[in-house]
Design a protein around this motif. Sequence first.
Motif, short mmCIF file in Angstrom:
data_model
loop_
_atom_site.label_atom_id
_atom_site.label_comp_id
_atom_site.label_asym_id
_atom_site.label_seq_id
_atom_site.Cartn_x
_atom_site.Cartn_y
_atom_site.Cartn_z
N UNK A 42 14.84 -61.07 39.47
CA UNK A 42 13.83 -60.89 40.10
C UNK A 42 12.86 -59.82 40.35
N UNK A 43 12.95 -59.07 39.00
CA UNK A 43 12.04 -58.02 38.75
C UNK A 43 10.58 -58.15 38.16
N UNK A 44 9.58 -57.83 38.57
CA UNK A 44 8.30 -57.92 37.81
C UNK A 44 7.83 -56.60 37.74
N UNK A 72 5.34 -65.34 45.83
CA UNK A 72 5.50 -66.98 45.49
C UNK A 72 6.45 -67.19 44.96
N UNK A 73 6.98 -66.67 43.85
CA UNK A 73 7.73 -67.15 43.04
C UNK A 73 9.17 -66.55 43.42
N UNK A 74 9.24 -65.94 44.50
CA UNK A 74 10.34 -65.49 44.82
C UNK A 74 11.14 -64.23 44.27
N UNK A 75 10.11 -63.56 43.70
CA UNK A 75 10.49 -62.10 43.06
C UNK A 75 10.89 -61.17 44.02
N UNK A 119 9.75 -57.80 48.40
CA UNK A 119 10.22 -56.64 49.37
C UNK A 119 10.38 -55.42 49.04
N UNK A 120 10.70 -55.26 47.72
CA UNK A 120 10.65 -53.80 47.19
C UNK A 120 9.76 -53.44 46.30
N UNK A 121 8.87 -52.44 46.46
CA UNK A 121 7.72 -52.15 45.68
C UNK A 121 8.16 -50.80 45.18
N UNK A 122 8.42 -50.56 43.69
CA UNK A 122 8.37 -49.14 43.33
C UNK A 122 7.28 -48.67 42.54
N UNK A 123 6.51 -47.78 43.10
CA UNK A 123 5.43 -47.40 42.32
C UNK A 123 5.92 -46.14 41.40
N UNK A 124 5.72 -46.42 40.00
CA UNK A 124 6.45 -45.45 39.20
C UNK A 124 5.21 -44.65 38.22
#
Length: 455
Positions: A384-386, A412-415, A434-439
């Motif tokens: 589930x990572x984009x 919307x696609x459950x990522x 739910x998790x956003x990692x700004x890198x």
Amino acid sequence: MPATRVRRAYSCGACGQQAPRWVGRCAGCGEWGTLVEEPFGSPPARPSLGPVPTPVRLADLADVRPERLPTGLAELDRVLGGGLVAGSLVLLGGEPGIGKSTLVLQALARLSAGHKVMLVTGEESPAQVRGRAERLDEPCDAIEVLAETRLEAVLAAIEAHRPAVCAIDSVQTLRSGLLEAVPGSVAQVRQSTAELVRLAKEGGTTILLVGQVTKDGGLAGPRTLEHMVDCVLSFEGDDLRAHRVLRATKNRFGSTNETGLLEMGAAGLASVDDPSRLYLAEAGERVGSCVFPAIEGSRALLVEVQALVGPTELVPPRRVAGGVDRTRLAQIIAVLGRHAGLRLGDRDVFVSVAGGARAVDPAADLAIALAIASGHRGHPLPAGTVAFGELGLTGAVRPVGHTARRLAAAAAHGMQMALTPPEPEGSASTPAPSAIRAVPGVGEALDAVFARTRG
Ligand SMILES: Nc1ncnc2c1ncn2[C@@H]1O[C@H](COP(=O)(O)OP(=O)(O)OP(=O)(O)O)[C@@H](O)[C@H]1O
Ligand SMILES: [Mg+2]
């Protein structure tokens, strides 16, 4: 007195080079079969002009929106920008067997419910067209079919019957009696297109012109053909797979960012309503795979970038790109080597986008980098990572546009997790994983997804 000789001159349809006699290959540009005969002799007397024409201020012109004829095929209409524009000429190019004739017949069938439509067929007999019509799940009975390849006859038929939309399959079969060149030659194709453009503009008939595509992917005929028409559509796909991609490479009445996705089935072409599902069919927690939220015109869709990394004996090693830009791939591999310690100098790297989709937007860089890193390390990304973001030469992850739309498509696609550039512009109101990692850099991105598997 010597007998009067008819003097002729020839000029190249592609570059304009003059020649005293016809030759197969233009000495100027090297194109084959481009020479056309031109009237030769003293220039004709200057025609009398009559009254001098007066230009009009833009503000004084009436605001006329072009009249659109929606074809009813949602994907075709989307790519056209809302339907065919009355009196325009649309060129539809595609490889042999991709489904051009099917698309055209389906569009005509839908249009025939409210408009007079005609199909000029030069490649197939009316019986073959009928056979296809019977296979389709469309009302084709009202379509008028004309089997004709003589340009002048086609023009006369259109002028006499005045259909609202006329499809011609294909431009390469038309032959003007005014030229000696064979059908499909640059001269014939150009002459046919010019005459059809004139007819469309003057008579208001919308013309859908089918064109074959050459081996190198260009429309057979000079590039000038693309300048002459209002809209150029390209119909692509992998014929082993059932789905096809429709794109506008030129559109005088709309955007060229839109793509249409269609599926070829027994009853013809059908719209693909949720393209992400199609592209993500094989995605999951697998080595060498990373999901990228791509923006295609007015829609965001998820595509899967796949990478295969393996040892090689070749020097230099192979870098094979499908659906991603080759130069960017080389750059991403260099950035991974310099800024994330990934030594790929003795590894072949194959990168492609699943399902024949494309990820040519620089925003795909981070997803490509992560797919390669996953393939190299032999560990999948967390399920589930984009990922999206442009990679700079310094290894920094740069901001890209449409963050909110990309995040919303992922949600919307459950990522569950998105790796993004720093300071994503998304707002709290839009849905997001739910998790956003700004890198900030590619090294941090790798740490974020391979934390447990380092070493
Ligand atoms: N019964 C069928 N069921 C499913 N698909 C079919 C069927 N018959 C034909 N097709 C599909 O239709 C395609 C041919 O479509 P079409 O004739 O419209 O292509 P085209 O681009 O016009 O080809 P050409 O360059 O030969 O004119 C085939 O490649 C095949 O995939
Ligand atoms: Mg065909």
